[in-house]
Design a protein around this motif. Structure first.
Motif, short mmCIF file in Angstrom:
data_model
loop_
_atom_site.label_atom_id
_atom_site.label_comp_id
_atom_site.label_asym_id
_atom_site.label_seq_id
_atom_site.Cartn_x
_atom_site.Cartn_y
_atom_site.Cartn_z
N UNK A 223 0.75 -1.38 0.09
CA UNK A 223 0.13 -0.02 0.05
C UNK A 223 0.83 1.25 0.15
N UNK A 224 2.28 1.05 0.15
CA UNK A 224 3.03 2.50 0.19
C UNK A 224 3.48 2.69 -1.19
N UNK A 225 3.76 4.34 -1.37
CA UNK A 225 4.46 4.47 -2.57
C UNK A 225 5.59 3.86 -2.78
N UNK A 226 6.15 3.89 -4.04
CA UNK A 226 7.37 3.25 -4.55
C UNK A 226 8.35 3.75 -3.74
N UNK A 227 8.72 5.02 -3.75
CA UNK A 227 9.83 5.51 -3.03
C UNK A 227 9.91 5.18 -1.54
N UNK A 228 8.91 4.98 -0.81
CA UNK A 228 8.72 4.63 0.56
C UNK A 228 8.95 3.30 0.54
N UNK A 229 8.65 2.33 -0.36
CA UNK A 229 8.93 0.81 -0.17
C UNK A 229 10.46 0.60 -0.46
N UNK A 230 11.03 1.26 -1.45
CA UNK A 230 12.53 1.32 -1.24
C UNK A 230 13.18 1.44 0.22
N UNK A 231 12.89 2.52 0.85
CA UNK A 231 13.32 3.12 1.95
C UNK A 231 13.24 1.77 2.84
N UNK A 232 11.87 1.37 3.08
CA UNK A 232 11.56 0.14 3.88
C UNK A 232 12.36 -1.26 3.52
N UNK A 233 12.57 -1.26 1.99
CA UNK A 233 13.26 -2.53 1.89
C UNK A 233 14.91 -2.27 2.29
N UNK A 234 15.48 -1.06 2.14
CA UNK A 234 16.65 -0.85 2.48
C UNK A 234 17.01 -1.07 4.19
N UNK A 235 16.04 -0.55 4.75
CA UNK A 235 16.11 -0.40 6.20
C UNK A 235 15.79 -2.13 6.78
N UNK A 236 15.14 -2.89 5.94
CA UNK A 236 15.02 -4.24 6.32
C UNK A 236 16.26 -5.13 5.87
N UNK A 237 16.75 -4.71 4.83
CA UNK A 237 18.17 -5.41 4.63
C UNK A 237 19.43 -5.10 5.46
N UNK A 238 19.30 -3.78 6.00
CA UNK A 238 20.17 -3.36 7.04
C UNK A 238 20.05 -4.24 8.15
N UNK A 239 18.70 -4.50 8.71
CA UNK A 239 18.35 -5.20 9.99
C UNK A 239 18.94 -6.41 9.91
N UNK A 240 18.42 -7.28 8.45
CA UNK A 240 18.71 -8.63 8.20
C UNK A 240 20.27 -8.76 8.18
N UNK A 241 20.94 -8.08 7.67
CA UNK A 241 22.56 -8.26 7.50
C UNK A 241 23.16 -7.97 9.08
N UNK A 242 22.73 -7.05 9.71
CA UNK A 242 23.37 -7.03 11.11
C UNK A 242 22.96 -7.95 12.14
N UNK A 243 21.81 -8.47 11.99
CA UNK A 243 21.27 -9.78 12.76
C UNK A 243 21.89 -10.59 12.47
N UNK A 244 21.98 -11.14 11.07
CA UNK A 244 22.68 -12.34 10.73
C UNK A 244 24.11 -12.40 10.94
N UNK A 245 24.93 -11.34 11.05
CA UNK A 245 26.23 -11.49 11.32
C UNK A 245 26.44 -11.65 12.93
#
Length: 165
Positions: free
Chosen positions: A87-109
């Motif tokens: 339901x989010x605009x495309x630009x917001x989706x990209x920001x959410x995706x980038x934050x999600x990737x940051x979280x997953x990378x840090x937590x995986x390590x």
């Protein structure tokens, strides 16, 4: 007696099998990481609980912990009242995706560094074996410290003007 015990175990087995498995897939799993296709708030609470328990992410640094909580807060703000990421605009989706990737990378390590590895070793001069358990990060730090100690000893042993071979 044995038959009665087995019958009771078999009768309760279906209840135990479904006890902790959420049907909507919204629970956070350290193996999967943050997945925004499920309930974000439930996963957010689970991540914060896992960060606080001192076991799952025992080796996470203070800076990485702050990065994760900051990213979770940013995702919460970006999602707002939206029920799903779609339901989010495309630009917001990209920001959410980038934050999600940051979280997953840090937590995986951090989870990988917090994994406990046990070895059975015999001490020099003894026939008795002992168990030594350390996290992956502790083992890496020990290896780096021993390599640095060897390098320092090599510098001290090689005095200028004296042969070091």
């Amino acid at each position: 007696m044995y038959k009665l015990l087995m019958l009771s175990v078999l009768a309760l087995a279906p209840l135990a099998a479904n006890a902790n498995i959420p049907s909507d897939g919204s629970a956070f799993s350290p193996e999967k990481g943050l997945d925004l296709s499920g309930s974000f708030e439930a996963q957010r609470d689970a991540i914060i609980t896992a960060l606080a328990d001192g076991k799952t992410y025992a080796e996470i640094s203070v800076q990485d912990r702050q990065k994760v909580t900051g990213s979770l807060n940013r995702i919460s703000g970006l999602l707002g009242d939206a029920q799903s990421v779609d339901q989010l605009p495309q630009a917001t989706k990209v920001e959410v995706f980038n934050e999600q990737e940051l979280i997953n990378t840090v937590l995986t390590q951090a989870r990988e560094d917090s994994r406990l590895v046990c070895t059975r070793e015999k001490k020099v001069g003894s026939h008795r074996t002992t168990n030594t358990c350390k996290t992956v990060a502790e083992r890496r730090r020990d290896q780096e410290e021993s390599q640095n100690a060897l390098r320092r000893n090599m510098r001290v042993a090689c005095v200028p003007g004296v042969s070091c071979s």
